[in-house]
Design a protein around this motif. Sequence first.
Motif, PDB file in Angstrom:
ATOM      1  N   GLY A   1       0.809  -1.209   0.000  1.00 13.99           N
ATOM      2  CA  GLY A   1       0.000   0.000   0.000  1.00 13.99           C
ATOM      3  C   GLY A   1       0.841   1.257   0.000  1.00 13.99           C
ATOM      4  O   GLY A   1       0.543   2.224  -0.720  1.00 13.99           O
ATOM      5  N   ASN A   2       1.906   1.255   0.795  1.00 11.91           N
ATOM      6  CA  ASN A   2       2.750   2.442   0.918  1.00 11.91           C
ATOM      7  C   ASN A   2       3.518   2.762  -0.358  1.00 11.91           C
ATOM      8  O   ASN A   2       3.850   3.932  -0.608  1.00 11.91           O
ATOM      9  N   ILE A   3       3.826   1.735  -1.154  1.00  9.48           N
ATOM     10  CA  ILE A   3       4.618   1.964  -2.365  1.00  9.48           C
ATOM     11  C   ILE A   3       3.775   1.816  -3.628  1.00  9.48           C
ATOM     12  O   ILE A   3       3.631   2.767  -4.397  1.00  9.48           O
ATOM     13  N   VAL A   4       3.199   0.653  -3.853  1.00 10.32           N
ATOM     14  CA  VAL A   4       2.520   0.375  -5.123  1.00 10.32           C
ATOM     15  C   VAL A   4       1.214   1.156  -5.245  1.00 10.32           C
ATOM     16  O   VAL A   4       0.967   1.822  -6.266  1.00 10.32           O
ATOM     17  N   ILE A   5       0.367   1.092  -4.220  1.00  6.57           N
ATOM     18  CA  ILE A   5      -0.910   1.808  -4.290  1.00  6.57           C
ATOM     19  C   ILE A   5      -0.680   3.311  -4.395  1.00  6.57           C
ATOM     20  O   ILE A   5      -1.360   4.014  -5.162  1.00  6.57           O
ATOM     21  N   THR A   6       0.289   3.820  -3.640  1.00  7.96           N
ATOM     22  CA  THR A   6       0.602   5.250  -3.719  1.00  7.96           C
ATOM     23  C   THR A   6       1.083   5.624  -5.109  1.00  7.96           C
ATOM     24  O   THR A   6       0.719   6.680  -5.651  1.00  7.96           O
ATOM     25  N   PHE A   7       1.901   4.757  -5.724  1.00  5.08           N
ATOM     26  CA  PHE A   7       2.365   5.024  -7.090  1.00  5.08           C
ATOM     27  C   PHE A   7       1.197   5.021  -8.070  1.00  5.08           C
ATOM     28  O   PHE A   7       1.133   5.865  -8.975  1.00  5.08           O
ATOM     29  N   LEU A   8       0.257   4.098  -7.907  1.00  3.20           N
ATOM     30  CA  LEU A   8      -0.904   4.049  -8.792  1.00  3.20           C
ATOM     31  C   LEU A   8      -1.771   5.299  -8.630  1.00  3.20           C
ATOM     32  O   LEU A   8      -2.355   5.788  -9.608  1.00  3.20           O
ATOM     33  N   LEU A   9      -1.860   5.820  -7.410  1.00  4.86           N
ATOM     34  CA  LEU A   9      -2.574   7.079  -7.205  1.00  4.86           C
ATOM     35  C   LEU A   9      -1.895   8.214  -7.960  1.00  4.86           C
ATOM     36  O   LEU A   9      -2.556   9.068  -8.561  1.00  4.86           O
ATOM     37  N   PHE A  10      -0.564   8.205  -7.934  1.00  3.06           N
ATOM     38  CA  PHE A  10       0.166   9.229  -8.693  1.00  3.06           C
ATOM     39  C   PHE A  10      -0.092   9.086 -10.189  1.00  3.06           C
ATOM     40  O   PHE A  10      -0.254  10.085 -10.897  1.00  3.06           O
ATOM     41  N   VAL A  11      -0.122   7.851 -10.680  1.00  2.10           N
ATOM     42  CA  VAL A  11      -0.414   7.626 -12.101  1.00  2.10           C
ATOM     43  C   VAL A  11      -1.791   8.185 -12.452  1.00  2.10           C
ATOM     44  O   VAL A  11      -1.973   8.805 -13.514  1.00  2.10           O
ATOM     45  N   ALA A  12      -2.761   7.991 -11.570  1.00  2.12           N
ATOM     46  CA  ALA A  12      -4.103   8.532 -11.811  1.00  2.12           C
ATOM     47  C   ALA A  12      -4.067  10.057 -11.845  1.00  2.12           C
ATOM     48  O   ALA A  12      -4.726  10.691 -12.686  1.00  2.12           O
ATOM     49  N   ARG A  13      -3.309  10.669 -10.962  1.00  2.00           N
ATOM     50  CA  ARG A  13      -3.200  12.134 -10.956  1.00  2.00           C
ATOM     51  C   ARG A  13      -2.533  12.613 -12.250  1.00  2.00           C
ATOM     52  O   ARG A  13      -2.932  13.640 -12.830  1.00  2.00           O
ATOM     53  N   ALA A  14      -1.504  11.887 -12.695  1.00  2.00           N
ATOM     54  CA  ALA A  14      -0.834  12.251 -13.940  1.00  2.00           C
ATOM     55  C   ALA A  14      -1.788  12.124 -15.125  1.00  2.00           C
ATOM     56  O   ALA A  14      -1.751  12.938 -16.059  1.00  2.00           O
ATOM     57  N   ALA A  15      -2.647  11.104 -15.094  1.00  2.00           N
ATOM     58  CA  ALA A  15      -3.637  10.931 -16.161  1.00  2.00           C
ATOM     59  C   ALA A  15      -4.587  12.124 -16.203  1.00  2.00           C
ATOM     60  O   ALA A  15      -4.960  12.608 -17.281  1.00  2.00           O
TER      61      ALA A  15
END
Length: 238
Positions: free
Chosen positions: A199-213
């Motif tokens: 959660g701390n690494i992968v889920i947070t990175f996926l949230l960033f990808v969504a923000r970038a989208a």
Amino acid sequence: MSSSISKRSSSSNAGSNGSNGRTSLPLGWYVFFGIVEPISVLAGCVYATFFQSNYHNELIPKGYAQRAIAGIAVQGAKKSVWKAGTAAKTAIITSTAGQLDAASQMALAQLGSCYFLIMLNSALMFYAIRRWFSQQPVAQERVLYFLFTVLGLADWTHILLTIHFLPNPSGSSNALLAFASKVWILTTDMQAWNSLLFGNIVITFLLFVARAAWWVGLGRDRFFGGSVPAVPSDSKTR
């Protein structure tokens, strides 16, 4: 004739104010950032606040700590840097520890408070931006750019600090080499993970990808080059 002109003027104003349905925060993005993400953050808040021992013990996965100790032992045999293994050994000890000291309990409670703040900020800010800026799409987009910038920077800060404070398996004081050795373990050994680290690494990175989208305009209207409508002088508070 004057009535037709006024009608065209009012329809033009309505279009510039976003009444034509165009928005930089459509329902799908709002549900994701304003509902789904806050719920996930609330889960972190509850876990860190009310299940402190479990949360604390899972910060450093046992599988990762064991790999780190093994790596340090190899490096120690080559370079005689045995003392570098202290951090990883401590991680193993704390992962099986029972009662937390008062400082750890306070730190975790404060972490839960930070999660609660993030949850409220996301839930209420996205609601307010969608609700009160719906007629000002240009202003809405500009405000959202700032909000997503803050959240995106916080995503990477969280990811990098999480990796930085994992035990160093390289036995090296070089920050880049230590970071690379941690990433190597994380990318080559699935046993080095647990749900909290994921959660701390992968889920947070996926949230960033969504923000970038959102940033690049995926699934929403864009208003580059627009201007924020001025407030009429007669609407000012007297």
